[in-house]
Write a protein that holds these residues in place. Structure first.
Motif, PDB file in Angstrom:
ATOM      1  N   GLY A  56       0.863  -1.353  -0.209  1.00  0.00           N
ATOM      2  CA  GLY A  56      -0.033  -0.099   0.136  1.00  0.00           C
ATOM      3  C   GLY A  56       0.920   1.370  -0.099  1.00  0.00           C
ATOM      4  O   GLY A  56       0.476   2.219  -0.624  1.00  0.00           O
ATOM      5  N   THR A  57       1.993   1.300   0.741  1.00  0.00           N
ATOM      6  CA  THR A  57       2.859   2.237   0.912  1.00  0.00           C
ATOM      7  C   THR A  57       3.360   2.566  -0.710  1.00  0.00           C
ATOM      8  O   THR A  57       3.353   3.878  -1.127  1.00  0.00           O
ATOM      9  CB  THR A  57       4.191   1.990   1.674  1.00  0.00           C
ATOM     10  N   ASP A 157      -6.417   7.526  -0.409  1.00  0.00           N
ATOM     11  CA  ASP A 157      -5.576   6.462   0.358  1.00  0.00           C
ATOM     12  C   ASP A 157      -6.963   5.597   0.814  1.00  0.00           C
ATOM     13  O   ASP A 157      -7.543   5.778   1.631  1.00  0.00           O
ATOM     14  CB  ASP A 157      -5.076   7.098   1.588  1.00  0.00           C
ATOM     15  N   ALA A 159      -6.555   2.251   1.436  1.00  0.00           N
ATOM     16  CA  ALA A 159      -5.942   1.336   2.003  1.00  0.00           C
ATOM     17  C   ALA A 159      -6.772   0.532   3.006  1.00  0.00           C
ATOM     18  O   ALA A 159      -6.841  -0.857   2.949  1.00  0.00           O
ATOM     19  CB  ALA A 159      -4.683   1.645   2.727  1.00  0.00           C
ATOM     20  N   GLN A 160      -7.542   0.860   3.718  1.00  0.00           N
ATOM     21  CA  GLN A 160      -8.656   0.422   4.487  1.00  0.00           C
ATOM     22  C   GLN A 160      -9.993   0.169   4.017  1.00  0.00           C
ATOM     23  O   GLN A 160     -11.049   0.230   4.760  1.00  0.00           O
ATOM     24  CB  GLN A 160      -8.622   1.354   5.747  1.00  0.00           C
ATOM     25  N   SER A 181      -4.059  -1.124  -0.061  1.00  0.00           N
ATOM     26  CA  SER A 181      -3.149  -1.916   0.752  1.00  0.00           C
ATOM     27  C   SER A 181      -4.034  -3.651   0.945  1.00  0.00           C
ATOM     28  O   SER A 181      -4.865  -3.598   1.084  1.00  0.00           O
ATOM     29  CB  SER A 181      -2.828  -1.178   2.024  1.00  0.00           C
ATOM     30  N   LYS A 186      -5.908  -6.334   6.390  1.00  0.00           N
ATOM     31  CA  LYS A 186      -6.879  -5.653   5.810  1.00  0.00           C
ATOM     32  C   LYS A 186      -7.974  -6.470   5.335  1.00  0.00           C
ATOM     33  O   LYS A 186      -8.306  -7.790   5.207  1.00  0.00           O
ATOM     34  CB  LYS A 186      -6.449  -4.781   4.433  1.00  0.00           C
TER      35      LYS A 186
HETATM   36  C1  LIG Z   1      -4.605   4.221   5.546  1.00  0.00           C
HETATM   37  C2  LIG Z   1      -3.228   3.598   5.332  1.00  0.00           C
HETATM   38  N1  LIG Z   1      -2.536   3.977   4.278  1.00  0.00           N
HETATM   39  C3  LIG Z   1      -1.312   3.408   3.925  1.00  0.00           C
HETATM   40  C4  LIG Z   1      -0.915   1.953   4.314  1.00  0.00           C
HETATM   41  C5  LIG Z   1       0.187   1.356   3.901  1.00  0.00           C
HETATM   42  O1  LIG Z   1      -0.129   0.107   3.271  1.00  0.00           O
HETATM   43  P1  LIG Z   1       1.063  -1.201   3.517  1.00  0.00           P
HETATM   44  O2  LIG Z   1       1.270  -1.323   4.958  1.00  0.00           O
HETATM   45  O3  LIG Z   1       0.516  -2.113   2.653  1.00  0.00           O
HETATM   46  O4  LIG Z   1       2.204  -0.483   2.884  1.00  0.00           O
HETATM   47  C6  LIG Z   1      -1.946   1.344   5.540  1.00  0.00           C
HETATM   48  C7  LIG Z   1      -1.618   0.370   5.818  1.00  0.00           C
HETATM   49  O5  LIG Z   1      -1.017  -0.285   6.826  1.00  0.00           O
HETATM   50  C8  LIG Z   1      -3.094   2.428   5.951  1.00  0.00           C
HETATM   51  O6  LIG Z   1      -3.706   1.713   6.788  1.00  0.00           O
END
Ligand SMILES: Cc1ncc(COP(=O)(O)O)c(C=O)c1O
Length: 377
Positions: A56-57, A157, A159-160, A181, A186
């Motif tokens: 996700g990053t 974003d 991711a969630q 992500s 998740k």
């Molecule tokens: C809001 C949010 N942004 C970004 C990320 C980054 O994702 P990842 O851990 O897959 O790199 C996460 C997850 O951990 C997240 O909850």
């Protein structure tokens, strides 16, 4: 907090088969299993382009870089999120500008964003990066209009927020480009690190493809400095299997959330204000939103003591997030201080995430609420 083994038990044969197929092909990176997942995900999300990547990053960085965000530009985002929401902006070479959150949804506040855009840090802002925190979309009635009217790139974003919606449009198709992500906790999760970029723009998608492979359009011809942000096929295979179930799993999460609501109401603990006095403030689903309950987050008085009490009863709970991003050591250079974002700071003191996952049982939820009732009495 989360028992992933229950999910695994239900689908382990399918997962093992899918992993075996990857081994049969001996294609481990951006192969046919990643491509199949990308096709399935695009269809489910209703977006034109879906590009698998390593986390996700990395998806956030790819989203920013592919949209042309870089040095000399600023991006507005929230101080109340996971660290990556801000660090990705720095990684892209741009400057994060923070705006406070809405105390009810915990998402970026439209009024705070407007104030920031009209203030001294508003100059040079090219993009806004709202986070769909806890699985509830940020206010896209506002952010879509803002993007159009002020010619700002809107980067989600998400991711969630797999499957979350705003006015019938799924997260991932709300902004110009979005990042997901698949971290194992998740709603839709890989068996390791993985992420995804989504966009309806052909141009942005083409740039993501190039940037996730060291800036290559043609093999060993590097047009730009990209990065290794590729998705591996074991993750593609696992995610393809889970894609079939995520709709039902998100529905089950919605039932778990409804059950918590009912149990807290029955126990007379649910308060109607924004901040807790003697009982707890329950999370809400705003009009127009479809919440996918990545987290069920209450506000509670004496939060830290309550958490210790729950731990002593072997009940999991978590704090997302205990320190707002503007007060993180690594982000001191942004020049913010305590008191700058009172809502984010207050949320960091009061929020408590309770166990939520599709397989959580009724009796387990009763134990959680019963323990909180005992503490508050
Ligand atoms: C809001 C949010 N942004 C970004 C990320 C980054 O994702 P990842 O851990 O897959 O790199 C996460 C997850 O951990 C997240 O909850």
């Amino acid at each position: 907090m989360l028992d992933l083994k229950r999910q695994y038990q239900a689908i382990h044969k399918e997962l093992l088969d899918a992993l075996g197929q990857v081994l049969e092909t001996q294609q481990f990176i951006l192969g046919e299993h990643v491509a199949a997942f990308e096709r399935g995900a695009a269809e489910q999300l209703g977006v034109r382009h879906v590009l698998g990547c390593s986390s996700g990053t990395d998806a956030l960085w790819l989203a920013l870089a592919s949209a042309g965000i870089g040095p000399g530009m600023s991006v507005v985002t929230t101080p109340f999120s996971f660290f990556a929401s801000v660090s990705c902006i720095l990684r892209a070479g741009a400057t994060p500008v923070l705006a406070d959150i809405d105390p009810v949804t915990f998402n970026l506040s439209p009024t705070a964003v407007e104030t920031v855009l009209n203030g001294p840090r508003g100059k040079g802002v090219r993009a806004v990066l709202p986070v769909h925190l806890y699985g509830h979309c940020a206010d896209f009635s506002f952010f879509s209009g803002l993007g159009r009217e002020q010619r700002l790139t809107i980067i989600e974003d998400a991711a969630q927020a797999w499957g979350a919606e705003w006015n019938g449009v799924k997260a991932g198709g709300l902004g110009d480009v979005a990042a997901f992500s698949f971290y194992p906790t998740k709603n839709l999760s890989a068996a390791g690190d993985a992420g995804l970029v989504t966009t309806n723009s052909d141009e942005t998608a083409e740039r993501v493809k190039m940037l996730r492979q060291h800036g290559m359009r043609r093999r060993y011809h590097h047009d730009e400095v990209g990065w290794n942000a590729r998705m591996d096929d074991f993750q593609g295979a696992v995610l393809s299997v889970k894609l079939k179930y995520i709709g039902a799993w998100n529905e089950a999460r919605r039932s778990v959330a409804a059950r918590y609501h009912a149990l807290f109401a029955k126990a007379g603990l649910a308060e109607t204000g924004t901040y807790p006095a003697h009982g707890v403030v329950l999370p809400r689903e705003m009009p127009g939103a479809r919440h996918v309950w990545h987290q069920y987050v209450i506000r509670a008085p004496r939060r830290d003591v309550l958490r210790e009490f729950l731990t002593s009863r072997k009940i999991g709970s978590e704090i997302y997030y205990p320190i707002p991003l503007h007060l993180q050591e690594a982000l001191k250079g942004l020049g913010y201080a305590e008191g700058d974002f009172p809502e984010a700071e207050r949320a960091a003191r009061e929020v408590l995430a309770l166990p939520i996952f599709p397989e959580l049982r009724d009796d387990e939820q009763q134990t959680v609420v019963g323990a909180i009732a005992e503490f508050l009495s």
